[in-house]
Every structure is written in structure tokens, then in C-alpha cells.
Scaffold this motif. Structure first.
Motif, PDB file in Angstrom:
ATOM      1  N   GLN A 168    -127.156   4.714 -73.577  1.00 31.14           N
ATOM      2  CA  GLN A 168    -125.790   4.230 -73.350  1.00 31.14           C
ATOM      3  C   GLN A 168    -125.253   4.784 -72.034  1.00 31.14           C
ATOM      4  OE1 GLN A 168    -123.046   4.467 -76.736  1.00 31.14           O
ATOM      5  NE2 GLN A 168    -124.816   4.873 -78.059  1.00 31.14           N
ATOM      6  N   ASN A 169    -124.562   3.934 -71.289  1.00 27.54           N
ATOM      7  CA  ASN A 169    -124.048   4.322 -69.982  1.00 27.54           C
ATOM      8  C   ASN A 169    -123.164   5.562 -70.045  1.00 27.54           C
ATOM      9  OD1 ASN A 169    -123.980   3.546 -67.121  1.00 27.54           O
ATOM     10  ND2 ASN A 169    -121.802   3.257 -67.476  1.00 27.54           N
ATOM     11  N   ARG A 170    -122.381   5.683 -71.105  1.00 28.62           N
ATOM     12  CA  ARG A 170    -121.474   6.836 -71.236  1.00 28.62           C
ATOM     13  C   ARG A 170    -122.237   8.147 -71.444  1.00 28.62           C
ATOM     14  NH1 ARG A 170    -120.668   8.771 -76.296  1.00 28.62           N
ATOM     15  NH2 ARG A 170    -121.642   7.610 -78.008  1.00 28.62           N
ATOM     16  N   LEU A 171    -123.516   8.054 -71.762  1.00 25.95           N
ATOM     17  CA  LEU A 171    -124.319   9.250 -72.010  1.00 25.95           C
ATOM     18  C   LEU A 171    -125.205   9.611 -70.820  1.00 25.95           C
ATOM     19  CD1 LEU A 171    -125.429   8.532 -75.697  1.00 25.95           C
ATOM     20  CD2 LEU A 171    -123.527   9.956 -74.903  1.00 25.95           C
ATOM     21  N   ILE A 172    -124.949   8.980 -69.681  1.00 22.79           N
ATOM     22  CA  ILE A 172    -125.741   9.233 -68.474  1.00 22.79           C
ATOM     23  C   ILE A 172    -124.865   9.896 -67.415  1.00 22.79           C
ATOM     24  CG2 ILE A 172    -127.139   8.189 -66.652  1.00 22.79           C
ATOM     25  CD1 ILE A 172    -127.642   5.825 -68.549  1.00 22.79           C
ATOM     26  N   ARG A 173    -125.382  10.916 -66.777  1.00 28.93           N
ATOM     27  CA  ARG A 173    -124.709  11.580 -65.666  1.00 28.93           C
ATOM     28  C   ARG A 173    -125.596  11.517 -64.431  1.00 28.93           C
ATOM     29  NH1 ARG A 173    -121.307  10.699 -68.530  1.00 28.93           N
ATOM     30  NH2 ARG A 173    -119.642  12.015 -69.368  1.00 28.93           N
ATOM     31  N   GLU A 174    -124.984  11.564 -63.243  1.00 24.84           N
ATOM     32  CA  GLU A 174    -125.707  11.478 -61.977  1.00 24.84           C
ATOM     33  C   GLU A 174    -125.672  12.822 -61.251  1.00 24.84           C
ATOM     34  OE1 GLU A 174    -124.209   8.249 -59.638  1.00 24.84           O
ATOM     35  OE2 GLU A 174    -124.240   6.830 -61.315  1.00 24.84           O
ATOM     36  N   GLY A 175    -126.720  13.071 -60.463  1.00 24.29           N
ATOM     37  CA  GLY A 175    -126.776  14.304 -59.685  1.00 24.29           C
ATOM     38  C   GLY A 175    -128.101  15.028 -59.800  1.00 24.29           C
ATOM     39  N   PHE A 176    -129.148  14.313 -60.230  1.00 20.34           N
ATOM     40  CA  PHE A 176    -130.456  14.932 -60.430  1.00 20.34           C
ATOM     41  C   PHE A 176    -131.109  15.327 -59.111  1.00 20.34           C
ATOM     42  CE2 PHE A 176    -135.140  14.063 -61.257  1.00 20.34           C
ATOM     43  CZ  PHE A 176    -135.387  15.329 -61.781  1.00 20.34           C
ATOM     44  N   ASP A 177    -131.064  14.442 -58.115  1.00 23.06           N
ATOM     45  CA  ASP A 177    -131.786  14.681 -56.861  1.00 23.06           C
ATOM     46  C   ASP A 177    -130.858  15.229 -55.787  1.00 23.06           C
ATOM     47  OD1 ASP A 177    -134.399  14.132 -57.540  1.00 23.06           O
ATOM     48  OD2 ASP A 177    -134.201  11.988 -57.196  1.00 23.06           O
ATOM     49  N   VAL A 178    -130.871  16.541 -55.663  1.00 22.04           N
ATOM     50  CA  VAL A 178    -130.054  17.235 -54.667  1.00 22.04           C
ATOM     51  C   VAL A 178    -130.926  18.285 -53.989  1.00 22.04           C
ATOM     52  CG1 VAL A 178    -127.916  16.863 -55.954  1.00 22.04           C
ATOM     53  CG2 VAL A 178    -129.253  18.936 -56.365  1.00 22.04           C
ATOM     54  N   VAL A 179    -130.474  18.770 -52.850  1.00 17.28           N
ATOM     55  CA  VAL A 179    -131.163  19.856 -52.152  1.00 17.28           C
ATOM     56  C   VAL A 179    -130.142  20.932 -51.797  1.00 17.28           C
ATOM     57  CG1 VAL A 179    -132.849  18.228 -51.192  1.00 17.28           C
ATOM     58  CG2 VAL A 179    -130.889  18.933 -49.805  1.00 17.28           C
ATOM     59  N   ASP A 180    -130.651  22.047 -51.329  1.00 14.88           N
ATOM     60  CA  ASP A 180    -129.788  23.132 -50.864  1.00 14.88           C
ATOM     61  C   ASP A 180    -129.248  22.743 -49.488  1.00 14.88           C
ATOM     62  OD1 ASP A 180    -128.567  25.445 -50.010  1.00 14.88           O
ATOM     63  OD2 ASP A 180    -130.273  26.760 -50.401  1.00 14.88           O
ATOM     64  N   ASN A 181    -128.107  22.066 -49.478  1.00 13.80           N
ATOM     65  CA  ASN A 181    -127.541  21.574 -48.219  1.00 13.80           C
ATOM     66  C   ASN A 181    -127.336  22.696 -47.205  1.00 13.80           C
ATOM     67  OD1 ASN A 181    -127.413  18.979 -49.299  1.00 13.80           O
ATOM     68  ND2 ASN A 181    -125.289  19.184 -49.945  1.00 13.80           N
ATOM     69  N   GLU A 182    -126.899  23.843 -47.682  1.00 17.79           N
ATOM     70  CA  GLU A 182    -126.602  24.950 -46.769  1.00 17.79           C
ATOM     71  C   GLU A 182    -127.849  25.410 -46.025  1.00 17.79           C
ATOM     72  OE1 GLU A 182    -124.183  27.519 -44.723  1.00 17.79           O
ATOM     73  OE2 GLU A 182    -123.620  25.896 -46.084  1.00 17.79           O
ATOM     74  N   SER A 370    -124.705  18.369 -53.940  1.00 15.21           N
ATOM     75  CA  SER A 370    -125.144  19.757 -53.793  1.00 15.21           C
ATOM     76  C   SER A 370    -125.848  20.215 -55.070  1.00 15.21           C
ATOM     77  CB  SER A 370    -123.939  20.656 -53.532  1.00 15.21           C
ATOM     78  OG  SER A 370    -123.134  20.718 -54.709  1.00 15.21           O
ATOM     79  N   PRO A 371    -126.563  21.352 -55.035  1.00 15.80           N
ATOM     80  CA  PRO A 371    -127.163  21.876 -56.262  1.00 15.80           C
ATOM     81  C   PRO A 371    -126.138  22.102 -57.375  1.00 15.80           C
ATOM     82  CG  PRO A 371    -128.148  22.946 -54.370  1.00 15.80           C
ATOM     83  CD  PRO A 371    -127.000  22.114 -53.846  1.00 15.80           C
ATOM     84  N   ASP A 372    -124.908  22.454 -57.008  1.00 19.60           N
ATOM     85  CA  ASP A 372    -123.914  22.656 -58.066  1.00 19.60           C
ATOM     86  C   ASP A 372    -123.607  21.358 -58.789  1.00 19.60           C
ATOM     87  OD1 ASP A 372    -122.106  24.620 -59.373  1.00 19.60           O
ATOM     88  OD2 ASP A 372    -120.577  23.186 -58.720  1.00 19.60           O
ATOM     89  N   ARG A 373    -123.727  20.222 -58.083  1.00 19.60           N
ATOM     90  CA  ARG A 373    -123.543  18.948 -58.775  1.00 19.60           C
ATOM     91  C   ARG A 373    -124.599  18.776 -59.867  1.00 19.60           C
ATOM     92  NH1 ARG A 373    -122.476  12.872 -56.357  1.00 19.60           N
ATOM     93  NH2 ARG A 373    -122.663  11.793 -58.360  1.00 19.60           N
ATOM     94  N   PHE A 374    -125.833  19.171 -59.564  1.00 19.35           N
ATOM     95  CA  PHE A 374    -126.877  19.130 -60.579  1.00 19.35           C
ATOM     96  C   PHE A 374    -126.497  20.009 -61.767  1.00 19.35           C
ATOM     97  CE2 PHE A 374    -130.518  21.269 -62.493  1.00 19.35           C
ATOM     98  CZ  PHE A 374    -131.312  20.205 -62.894  1.00 19.35           C
ATOM     99  N   GLY A 375    -126.050  21.232 -61.475  1.00 25.43           N
ATOM    100  CA  GLY A 375    -125.696  22.152 -62.556  1.00 25.43           C
ATOM    101  C   GLY A 375    -124.573  21.623 -63.423  1.00 25.43           C
ATOM    102  N   ARG A 376    -123.532  21.097 -62.789  1.00 29.22           N
ATOM    103  CA  ARG A 376    -122.391  20.570 -63.549  1.00 29.22           C
ATOM    104  C   ARG A 376    -122.782  19.337 -64.356  1.00 29.22           C
ATOM    105  NH1 ARG A 376    -119.268  18.467 -60.241  1.00 29.22           N
ATOM    106  NH2 ARG A 376    -120.060  19.100 -58.193  1.00 29.22           N
ATOM    107  N   ALA A 377    -123.562  18.442 -63.718  1.00 29.84           N
ATOM    108  CA  ALA A 377    -123.955  17.222 -64.417  1.00 29.84           C
ATOM    109  C   ALA A 377    -124.882  17.525 -65.587  1.00 29.84           C
ATOM    110  CB  ALA A 377    -124.637  16.269 -63.436  1.00 29.84           C
ATOM    111  N   LEU A 378    -125.790  18.487 -65.401  1.00 35.49           N
ATOM    112  CA  LEU A 378    -126.667  18.856 -66.499  1.00 35.49           C
ATOM    113  C   LEU A 378    -125.869  19.461 -67.648  1.00 35.49           C
ATOM    114  CD1 LEU A 378    -129.426  19.153 -67.771  1.00 35.49           C
ATOM    115  CD2 LEU A 378    -129.711  21.308 -66.515  1.00 35.49           C
ATOM    116  N   ARG A 379    -124.914  20.312 -67.333  1.00 30.66           N
ATOM    117  CA  ARG A 379    -124.081  20.899 -68.392  1.00 30.66           C
ATOM    118  C   ARG A 379    -123.334  19.797 -69.151  1.00 30.66           C
ATOM    119  NH1 ARG A 379    -121.533  25.818 -69.985  1.00 30.66           N
ATOM    120  NH2 ARG A 379    -120.459  25.271 -71.928  1.00 30.66           N
ATOM    121  N   GLN A 380    -122.815  18.810 -68.435  1.00 30.43           N
ATOM    122  CA  GLN A 380    -122.125  17.701 -69.102  1.00 30.43           C
ATOM    123  C   GLN A 380    -123.079  16.926 -70.003  1.00 30.43           C
ATOM    124  OE1 GLN A 380    -120.457  15.414 -65.902  1.00 30.43           O
ATOM    125  NE2 GLN A 380    -119.108  17.081 -65.222  1.00 30.43           N
ATOM    126  N   ALA A 381    -124.295  16.672 -69.517  1.00 27.47           N
ATOM    127  CA  ALA A 381    -125.278  15.958 -70.337  1.00 27.47           C
ATOM    128  C   ALA A 381    -125.647  16.770 -71.576  1.00 27.47           C
ATOM    129  CB  ALA A 381    -126.525  15.655 -69.505  1.00 27.47           C
TER     130      ALA A 381
END
Length: 413
Positions: A168-182, A370-381
């Protein structure tokens, strides 16, 4: 099976989450380090060996880590299944995030989740156009994917594909593919401050397009050479050089094509470079090109944008929809049309192109990835999975997952 403990992710108020990848390269470590700020994380590697990417092995990890097998590709299925079970039993997670759904180790982890009634999160960057999709295979995949509770995907095309497989679309979050921008922004800026000396040290030309990839067929480097030859023919003496960073099985053929097109003096192959060395090559470049005919995402585009480069990206790359805004931070092109790419190279290198504005726009766009987007999105999932009604394990999905796992054993045997 080996285990190492880090210092992050020990807050008992955070959910216990196991995150599984084939092997931890620099990209995975930065993501997992960020995720460990949002949960009590155990990183699980399927394998201590990677036969595709020659990353240097890291000795320290800022989170708990378990390696299932020294070489999971060489394990027989019963042994792999036992080792995965032992690893997850040791981690005792409340949720498990698994990269992909077809690797035997991923299937073993998914089956563990169904037996223990632990919610599983699929992490995916697959899109509809990655490969030719056969209806019967997609039907099998739908049943296997039904065993996951939620999903973490790379971006919009990946969301559409996973939703098409039944999540279900409501159960999907985005932000898997990120790198260490800094890492790339700071390293590129440092390189530019000492550009002249660094160019001499690295044997790099004054101005160049950069491509960074494995030398394999899907990277479409022979079409890139055709487009580049056409670009040089029009640009003449003002033409930039081309640097192809990487290595792989097509290197001999690639060198022959370079010689055959009379480009030996203008196309440079520095070889494969480790993660700490990459920012300098980005920092001294003028623009970046990814010409792949198929690419689930394309993390090198993240890197180039973070380093402050305009980007030319094949429309067959999974990142192009989310990261490339035509005329703003670069352009998209048809990877089967070398003249189209040639025209974009001429545009980017032209005197009327505001490359600085494109670079700044790209850095602003990639700051949201950013990597934090991955962390936040994973926590939401994870929270969505834990709060959802428990899935009644689909017996057909479980049988198919087990059958796919056993198929690996029959194939290898």
C-alpha cells in the motif's frame, strides 16, 4: 559468523531493528550510522566478501554488526539458512529491514520474520524499467513481497513499482539511496583550493567531463565515447577532456575503442579509486555524465551533485526523475541517442551555460537526500510496520520464498 559492537543505538527507548545488506561499503555505513541515531540498530551483513565492488574493508563500525558468512555466495542453502537464523536470533529485533527480495540470504531473513512474526521492511530501488518484466515472474514476486509489512524505497519510480507489487502506498517511505553529502562537498571544495597541484599529482587535464562507474555493458560507455567524439568534432580546440573513473571486464575493449576513435590523448582512465579518493576527481571536474541503459538509482549522481557539478543523466537511471531538473541542475537524455548526449555536452560546456548556478541548484536539491533522510524514513517505516495489524503469513508467499531459496541450492548443486 562474527559480531562487533559499536557505541550508537543503545537507547532502550528506541526500537530494536536489524538492517540487512549484502556487504557494508562506505554508502551503507553512512546510512546505518544515521539510522542508529533513530533506533537501536544491529547491522547484519550477508557476506564478508563482495565479488562486485572492491571496497576496502572497514574495521570499525559505529553500531552493532554481525557478519552471517565469510562468503554467502559460496554457502550451501541449509548452512546459510542456519547462520541467518542464528544471526537474527542473536539480534532479537522488533523489526527487520532487508535489502531486496531475491538474494538467498534476504529470502532466509524474510522466512525468519514470518516464522517469528516479526515485521519485515523491504528496502528497494527497483523500478518497472530495470529489465523486461515477465508476468509470471511478477506474479511470483507479488506473493513474496506480500510477506513484507512496509517498504523503504529510493524515490518516486521505485515507489510506483513497489506499490504495483501490492504494498500500500501509505506504507512506503522514500530515502533509501543517499550518500554522505558532506564527504563529497567538503572533499571537492578542498580539491578546488589546491587545484593546480592536485591536477599534476593525479595526472588530470585542465577541464574535463567525469564519468565514474564499473566498466560493464549497462553503463553504456561505448555510446558515451561516440557522443564524446562528436562533441570534440564540433567544439574543436575548446573541447574538454573525458575522464572515465573505474574498472571492470570491458576495460580492454574500452581502451581499444578509445584508440580506434583517435581519442587516446583526450580520454583518461585513472582506474578504480577508493571512497576517500573520489571527492578530488569530482572537485576538479566541470560536469558529470551517467549514460547507463539501465540503473536502479545511480548513487554517483548524488555524489556529483553534492560535490557541486552539473549532471547529464540517462533517463533510464532511477534517480533521474527525482534528482535531475532539466535546465536547472543538468539534463536528462536518451541513452540510445548519442547525438542527443553530444548536444547536451555542447550546451553544458558552452560559454552561455551558467554552470555555477547549476552546481548550486544541484547542491540544494541533494541536501534533501542525506543519510539522515534514510534514518528518519527507516524509523517511520519501522513504526508503520510495528503499529499495523500483524500480517497473517501468506502460505503461498512463504512457500514461494522457500522454493526460490531451494532453487539456489539446486542450481549450485
Amino acid at each position: 559468523m562474527t559480531q562487533a559492537a559499536g557505541t550508537l543505538g543503545a537507547n532502550p527507548a528506541h526500537p530494536r531493528v536489524a538492517v540487512l545488506f549484502h556487504r557494508f561499503g562506505p554508502y551503507h555505513v553512512s546510512r546505518l550510522q544515521a539510522a542508529a541515531r533513530h533506533m537501536a540498530l544491529t547491522g547484519i551483513e550477508f557476506s564478508g566478501t563482495d565479488r562486485t565492488y572492491a571496497w576496502s574493508a572497514s574495521e570499525t563500525f559505529p553500531f552493532s554488526r554481525i557478519v552471517v558468512s565469510p562468503d554467502s555466495d559460496a554457502e550451501r542453502v541449509p548452512a546459510l539458512f542456519r547462520k541467518m537464523t542464528a544471526a537474527l536470533d542473536r539480534a532479537a529485533p522488533e523489526a527487520v529491514a532487508i535489502a531486496g527480495w531475491s538474494n538467498p540470504a534476504a529470502l532466509a531473513a524474510l522466512l525468519w520474520c514470518t516464522r517469528r512474526r516479526v515485521p519485515a521492511i523491504v528496502m528497494s530501488d527497483s523500478t518497472e524499467i530495470d529489465e523486461v518484466r515477465k508476468p509470471w515472474r511478477e506474479a511470483v514476486k507479488r506473493r513474496v513481497v506480500s510477506l513484507f509489512s512496509t517498504g523503504l524505497v529510493a524515490g518516486a519510480p521505485q515507489r510506483r513499482y513497489l506499490a504495483g507489487l501490492g504494498v500500500q502506498n501509505r506504507l512506503i517511505r522514500e530515502g533509501f539511496d543517499v550518500v554522505d553529502n558532506e564527504h563529497f562537498a567538503t572533499g571537492a571544495a578542498t580539491a578546488r583550493r589546491d587545484a593546480e597541484a592536485l591536477r599534476r599529482q593525479l595526472a588530470l587535464p585542465p577541464r574535463y567531463f567525469l564519468a565514474s562507474c564499473r566498466f560493464v555493458a549497462k553503463k553504456n560507455l561505448f555510446v558515451l565515447l561516440e557522443a564524446y567524439q562528436g562533441y570534440r568534432g564540433v567544439a574543436g580546440g575548446a573541447a574538454w577532456d573525458l575522464v572515465l573513473l573505474g574498472g571492470g571486464p570491458l576495460e580492454t575493449e574500452l581502451r581499444a575503442a578509445i584508440a580506434g576513435r583517435g581519442l587516446v590523448d583526450s580520454v583518461h582512465l585513472p582506474g578504480f579509486r577508493q571512497y576517500p579518493e573520489l571527492p578530488a576527481y569530482y572537485g576538479l571536474a566541470e560536469a558529470f555524465i551517467l549514460p547507463s541503459t539501465t540503473e536502479q538509482w545511480g548513487l554517483v549522481v548524488n555524489e556529483a551533485m553534492a560535490a557541486g557539478l552539473p549532471v547529464l543523466v540517462s533517463e533510464r537511471c532511477g534517480c533521474s526523475e527525482d534528482l535531475v531538473r532539466p535546465g536547472v541542475n543538468g539534463f536528462r537524455f536518451n541513452p540510445f541517442a548519442p547525438r542527443e548526449l553530444m548536444g547536451q555536452m555542447l550546451t553544458i560546456a558552452g560559454k552561455d551555460c551558467d554552470r555555477m548556478a547549476m552546481a548550486q541548484a544541484g547542491q540544494a536539491i541533494i541536501a534533501e537526500w542525506s543519510p539522515d533522510r534514510f534514518g528518519r524514513a527507516l524509523r517511520q517505516a519501522v513504526e508503520l510496520a510495528r503499529n499495523a495489524a500483524p500480517l497473517a503469513p501468506d502460505p503461498i508467499g512463504r512457500w514461494l520464498a522457500a522454493a526460490l531459496l531451494c532453487r539456489r541450492e539446486r542450481t549450485d548443486g
